[in-house]
Design a protein around this motif. Structure first.
Motif, PDB file in Angstrom:
ATOM      1  N   LEU A 161      -6.248  62.830  40.977  1.00  0.00           N
ATOM      2  CA  LEU A 161      -5.995  64.274  40.989  1.00  0.00           C
ATOM      3  C   LEU A 161      -4.556  64.631  41.360  1.00  0.00           C
ATOM      4  O   LEU A 161      -4.034  65.645  40.906  1.00  0.00           O
ATOM      5  CB  LEU A 161      -6.961  64.984  41.941  1.00  0.00           C
ATOM      6  N   GLN A 217      -7.486  66.114  35.180  1.00  0.00           N
ATOM      7  CA  GLN A 217      -8.121  66.629  36.395  1.00  0.00           C
ATOM      8  C   GLN A 217      -9.589  66.919  36.145  1.00  0.00           C
ATOM      9  O   GLN A 217     -10.443  66.604  36.976  1.00  0.00           O
ATOM     10  CB  GLN A 217      -7.404  67.886  36.893  1.00  0.00           C
ATOM     11  N   LEU A 246     -12.581  65.064  38.127  1.00  0.00           N
ATOM     12  CA  LEU A 246     -13.617  65.799  38.850  1.00  0.00           C
ATOM     13  C   LEU A 246     -15.007  65.472  38.319  1.00  0.00           C
ATOM     14  O   LEU A 246     -15.968  65.374  39.090  1.00  0.00           O
ATOM     15  CB  LEU A 246     -13.347  67.306  38.775  1.00  0.00           C
TER      16      LEU A 246
END
Length: 137
Positions: A109, A117, A121
């Motif tokens: 990240l 990203q 996640l």
């Protein structure tokens, strides 16, 4: 980024025959990717042991690439580092190493673009979900 815990869960090791000491992080990434992709493509036909061995070897290659790249940290290396971390997170997820997968995903990240990203996640959340389900069962 408080996912770091005891690293004793890392079962992945690789010997010098497979991991040349002069290999660049990019070369290690490429070798890890070949193993990861081949294992994923053949997962249905592969034995569990063979699949885990390929994933463990890929994870170890990503670990080595990350260590060598972090040792030579520079902004030019950040894009490669994100790829290494995301692929390492995927390998750890496939190995059932939820905490390790989540840690790698979170590490990505710091330097990831928007799409990366999102992927980081997604992997982190999947790892944490699996870890929670395993803990609750």
């Amino acid at each position: 980024r408080d996912l770091k815990e005891d690293d004793d869960d890392d079962d992945t090791e690789i010997d010098d025959e497979v991991l040349p000491t002069d290999a660049t992080p990019a070369a290690l990434l490429e070798r890890g990717n070949k193993l990861l992709n081949a294992a994923l493509e053949n997962e249905a036909q592969s034995t569990t042991e063979a699949f885990r061995a390929a994933m463990a070897e890929a994870a170890a290659l990503y670990e080595a690439a990350e260590a060598r790249l972090v040792a030579a940290d520079s902004p030019a290396n950040h894009k490669l580092l994100v790829r290494i971390l995301l692929n390492g997170a995927t390998a750890r997820y496939k190995l059932g190493e939820w905490r390790g997968g989540a840690e790698k995903a979170v590490g990505a990240l710091d330097y990831a673009d928007e799409a990366q990203q999102s992927k980081a996640l997604e992997i982190r959340d999947a790892c944490l979900r699996e870890e929670k389900a395993e803990f609750e069962s």
